[in-house]
Design a protein around this motif. Structure first.
Motif, PDB file in Angstrom:
ATOM      1  N   SER A  89       0.828  -1.208   0.000  1.00 33.26           N
ATOM      2  CA  SER A  89       0.000   0.000   0.000  1.00 33.26           C
ATOM      3  C   SER A  89       0.865   1.263   0.000  1.00 33.26           C
ATOM      4  O   SER A  89       0.429   2.327  -0.410  1.00 33.26           O
ATOM      5  N   ILE A  90       2.108   1.145   0.453  1.00 32.48           N
ATOM      6  CA  ILE A  90       2.982   2.312   0.445  1.00 32.48           C
ATOM      7  C   ILE A  90       3.591   2.494  -0.941  1.00 32.48           C
ATOM      8  O   ILE A  90       3.543   3.577  -1.523  1.00 32.48           O
ATOM      9  N   HIS A  91       4.158   1.393  -1.474  1.00 34.16           N
ATOM     10  CA  HIS A  91       4.708   1.420  -2.819  1.00 34.16           C
ATOM     11  C   HIS A  91       3.797   0.568  -3.696  1.00 34.16           C
ATOM     12  O   HIS A  91       3.863  -0.660  -3.646  1.00 34.16           O
ATOM     13  N   LEU A  92       2.944   1.213  -4.492  1.00 31.28           N
ATOM     14  CA  LEU A  92       1.910   0.469  -5.221  1.00 31.28           C
ATOM     15  C   LEU A  92       2.512  -0.582  -6.155  1.00 31.28           C
ATOM     16  O   LEU A  92       1.967  -1.668  -6.308  1.00 31.28           O
ATOM     17  N   PHE A  93       3.613  -0.250  -6.810  1.00 30.79           N
ATOM     18  CA  PHE A  93       4.262  -1.209  -7.708  1.00 30.79           C
ATOM     19  C   PHE A  93       5.511  -1.803  -7.064  1.00 30.79           C
ATOM     20  O   PHE A  93       6.306  -2.457  -7.719  1.00 30.79           O
ATOM     21  N   GLY A  94       5.739  -1.544  -5.773  1.00 24.96           N
ATOM     22  CA  GLY A  94       6.963  -2.011  -5.143  1.00 24.96           C
ATOM     23  C   GLY A  94       8.110  -1.039  -5.370  1.00 24.96           C
ATOM     24  O   GLY A  94       7.903   0.075  -5.844  1.00 24.96           O
ATOM     25  N   THR A  95       9.311  -1.495  -5.049  1.00 19.98           N
ATOM     26  CA  THR A  95      10.485  -0.644  -5.262  1.00 19.98           C
ATOM     27  C   THR A  95      11.492  -1.383  -6.122  1.00 19.98           C
ATOM     28  O   THR A  95      11.418  -2.595  -6.271  1.00 19.98           O
ATOM     29  N   ASP A  96      12.440  -0.646  -6.703  1.00 17.51           N
ATOM     30  CA  ASP A  96      13.428  -1.298  -7.561  1.00 17.51           C
ATOM     31  C   ASP A  96      14.679  -1.682  -6.778  1.00 17.51           C
ATOM     32  O   ASP A  96      14.700  -1.605  -5.547  1.00 17.51           O
ATOM     33  N   SER A  97      15.719  -2.087  -7.498  1.00 12.39           N
ATOM     34  CA  SER A  97      16.891  -2.640  -6.831  1.00 12.39           C
ATOM     35  C   SER A  97      17.646  -1.590  -6.016  1.00 12.39           C
ATOM     36  O   SER A  97      18.541  -1.922  -5.257  1.00 12.39           O
ATOM     37  N   LEU A  98      17.301  -0.313  -6.192  1.00 11.82           N
ATOM     38  CA  LEU A  98      17.948   0.728  -5.394  1.00 11.82           C
ATOM     39  C   LEU A  98      16.961   1.354  -4.411  1.00 11.82           C
ATOM     40  O   LEU A  98      17.208   2.424  -3.870  1.00 11.82           O
ATOM     41  N   GLY A  99      15.802   0.707  -4.235  1.00 12.50           N
ATOM     42  CA  GLY A  99      14.850   1.169  -3.248  1.00 12.50           C
ATOM     43  C   GLY A  99      14.013   2.357  -3.676  1.00 12.50           C
ATOM     44  O   GLY A  99      13.417   3.040  -2.856  1.00 12.50           O
ATOM     45  N   SER A 268      14.441  -2.798 -19.189  1.00 14.00           N
ATOM     46  CA  SER A 268      15.749  -3.418 -19.207  1.00 14.00           C
ATOM     47  C   SER A 268      16.244  -3.653 -17.789  1.00 14.00           C
ATOM     48  O   SER A 268      16.849  -4.679 -17.486  1.00 14.00           O
ATOM     49  N   ALA A 269      15.928  -2.717 -16.865  1.00 11.31           N
ATOM     50  CA  ALA A 269      16.269  -2.951 -15.453  1.00 11.31           C
ATOM     51  C   ALA A 269      15.436  -4.100 -14.897  1.00 11.31           C
ATOM     52  O   ALA A 269      15.922  -4.908 -14.103  1.00 11.31           O
ATOM     53  N   GLY A 270      14.171  -4.166 -15.357  1.00 11.66           N
ATOM     54  CA  GLY A 270      13.291  -5.231 -14.877  1.00 11.66           C
ATOM     55  C   GLY A 270      13.773  -6.601 -15.306  1.00 11.66           C
ATOM     56  O   GLY A 270      13.654  -7.575 -14.565  1.00 11.66           O
TER      57      GLY A 270
END
Lengths: 312, 319
Positions: A89-99, A268-270
């Motif tokens: 609920s805080i990060h709707l799509f989540g976070t990436d490898s660097l937060g 590409s990061a994904g």
């Protein structure tokens, strides 16, 4: 002989009567006249698929404009504690490898991709119309030479030209715009030329001229509506291609490069993270597909709506 | 007919020369010196020799003439990043890989696409038609970049783990064998063909069905099957043929992404890495070669139509 025939069919001369012939309203319009654009809009509105994609597009554009500002997450600030989180609920799509918050970044990417696509489309329209107009206006040898140039430009696969231009101009927004527009204007120029030439020889323009219509009236009433319809259609089908090319170039590492954000960079990061954190690949993919799909379906609807030959 | 072919042939050569010239001067304008990192630690004398080897000590115009002469005798240049590798040695090693990927994609994609197109046209207005057309619009809207990545995710253990998702058969299995490696890349590429050919054939079949000669055939009492195979299909293949050169271009450049996603050691992957490392001579050679392949395909298909469709032959003869 005539009498026999009349008797056989059961009709007598008395059965017929003269009701008069009143031509007074034969040239009055049966329906209120509507302009080309009203008509096109009316037909587009009847097409549910096109209307849904139009609504989706409006939502996407609003999201791309608002989300990167409104969520309050920094696009670049690294947060080592909250890296690689799943959607919450805080990060709707989540976070990436660097937060970094992926929801913000994906919509920022969508914003960049849309801006690039729309800017390219405008450049393409301007150059294409000018070039096509000049070809049709001068004709003869000018037309021949300009057509040869188009043939040569289109005889190279366009991705190859895009890559070369990116190599020459370096990475960046301006280079990307030039690289993507350098081949695409040809299609528009060709179409505009064909359209203008065809109109010039059509019977109804001849009729309008014979009736004494001024060139200004012919341009406003016939040339612009006809060309604009074709042009809008041409541009609508090009926007998804631009979005695709931009994300493709960025994916190959030759478009916009990190830290710039675009859908291609995010994909590409994904890909690097997909085995363990699939949401980082799937979220940008879905947004990209939704945008391209909406543009394609709207384009299909526009094709039906804008074709003057389908007008009833 | 012969005159037309010869004219087209010379136009093709001229186009290639112009493309080579434009590419050469474009690349001459690339900022920076391609040898600068390699020559950093060398002595002055070695540096000079190295620049002389690649002809970089000469002026632009002189280099241009040498390069063009090279093209005419079939010398397309040598790699700067990997000394010893020439455009031809790379072609020998990488072209079969890309060619197999492309041929598999196009064969499967076009066959399935045409089949679905026939079904959609024959069952026009039924659920089969709507399903096929809706699916093809959906498929055309998924860029094969995304499609490939998602397939890779699904089959690399995200959902199931039954197919290798990276690599390509090499050695003895270059052309036949190692099929499991080729499934996902082929699948990724072939969907765009399926989508476009389904729609193309359906529209063109529906156009042909309304022609007078089909009505004549019906009134002669021919069976439906006979009409479709003898009259409708043959004529509706003409726009399909017109689209083939486009497909070849799509195949060459579309494979760039597929090769990158699945790490397939083909031309596309090599070309993009050459662009990234600014390997100018390779980029120049390959741009000309890929353009040549494409232009020759267009040339051959153009000549072939005139054989297939007499109406074009007449127009071509007038030129």
């Amino acid at each position: 002989m005539d009498n026999i025939k009349a008797n056989n069919s059961g009709f007598k001369p008395e059965d017929f009567k003269i009701i008069g012939c009143d031509n007074a309203d034969s040239d009055a319009m049966a329906r209120p006249t509507i302009t080309y654009w009203q008509d096109a809009w009316r037909r587009l509105r009847k097409n549910p698929v096109a209307m849904i994609s139009l609504v989706v597009l409006v939502i996407v554009i609003i999201m791309a404009a608002v989300v990167p500002i409104a969520t309050g997450w920094d696009l670049y600030a690294i947060d080592a504690v909250n890296k690689n989180q799943g959607p919450s609920s805080i990060h709707l799509f989540g976070t990436d490898s660097l937060g970094r918050d992926l929801f913000t970044r994906v919509w920022q990417g969508a914003r960049v991709s849309l801006i690039v696509a729309i800017a390219c489309t405008i450049i393409q329209a301007v150059i294409g119309c000018l070039y096509g107009g000049i070809m049709a206006y001068f004709g003869g040898i000018v037309d021949d030479i300009m057509m040869r140039i188009i043939e040569i430009v289109t005889s190279v696969p366009s991705l190859l030209v895009n890559l070369l231009m990116m190599m020459v101009l370096g990475n960046g927004m301006g280079a990307l715009l030039v690289a993507m527009c350098i081949t695409s204007w040809c299609a528009t120029a060709r179409q505009m030329r064909g359209m203008i030439m065809q109109l010039r020889e059509s019977e109804y323009v001849l009729a309008a001229e014979t009736l004494g219509a001024s060139p200004k009236r012919i341009i406003i009433k016939h040339l612009i509506p006809n060309c604009l319809g074709v042009l809008i259609l041409n541009l609508a089908t090009h926007i998804p291609q631009y979005i695709f090319t931009e994300s493709g170039l960025s994916f190959l590492g030759l478009g916009l490069q990190a830290p710039e954000i675009s859908l291609g960079n995010l994909l590409s990061a994904g890909q690097e993270q997909m085995m363990f954190y699939p949401s980082q690949l799937i979220c940008p993919s879905i947004v990209l597909v939704v945008i391209v799909l909406a543009f394609n379906l709207l384009g299909d609807g526009l094709r039906d709506a804008l074709d003057p030959r389908l007008r009833q | 007919m012969l005159k037309y072919t010869i004219q087209r042939f010379f136009a093709m050569i001229l186009t290639l020369i112009i493309i080579a010239t434009a590419t050469f001067f474009l690349l001459a304008a690339v900022p920076g010196d391609p040898l600068v990192t390699k020559a950093e630690r060398l002595s002055e004398e070695q540096k000079e020799r190295m620049y002389a080897k690649y002809g970089l000590d000469k002026g632009v115009l002189e280099r241009y003439i040498i390069t063009m002469k090279g093209f005419f005798v079939g010398d397309f240049g040598e790699s700067i990043t990997f000394p010893g590798e020439t455009v031809w040695s790379i072609a020998e090693a990488k072209l079969p890989v890309s060619a197999r990927l492309g041929i598999q994609q196009m064969l499967i994609g076009i066959t399935v696409g045409l089949g679905l197109g026939i079904i959609a046209a024959m069952k026009k207005g039924t659920w089969a038609d709507y399903t096929i057309i809706t699916l093809s619009i959906l498929l055309i809207s998924i860029p094969h970049l995304v499609f490939g990545l998602l397939l890779q995710y699904i089959f690399a253990g995200g959902v199931v783990n039954i197919l290798p998702t990276i690599g390509w058969p090499e050695g003895d299995e270059l052309w036949f064998g190692g099929w499991e490696y080729t499934i996902l890349p082929t699948l990724t590429g072939c969907f765009s063909y399926i989508a476009s050919y389904t729609r193309l054939l359906k529209t063109s079949m529906l156009d042909v069905v309304n022609q007078d000669y089909v009505m004549t055939a019906e009134s002669k009492g021919l069976s439906n099957m006979r009409i479709i195979f003898k009259h409708v299909l043959r004529n509706s293949f003409i726009p399909v043929c017109t689209n083939l050169p486009m497909s070849v271009a799509m195949c060459i450049t579309g494979s760039f992404f597929i090769e990158k996603i699945f790490a397939i050691p083909g031309i596309g992957l090599y070309f993009t890495s050459a662009v990234q490392s600014r390997d100018l001579s390779i980029v120049l050679g390959w741009t000309v070669l890929i353009s040549a392949m494409y232009i020759i395909v267009v040339f051959i298909t153009d000549i072939l139509y005139t054989v297939v469709d007499p109406r074009i032959r007449i127009r071509g003869g007038k030129r």
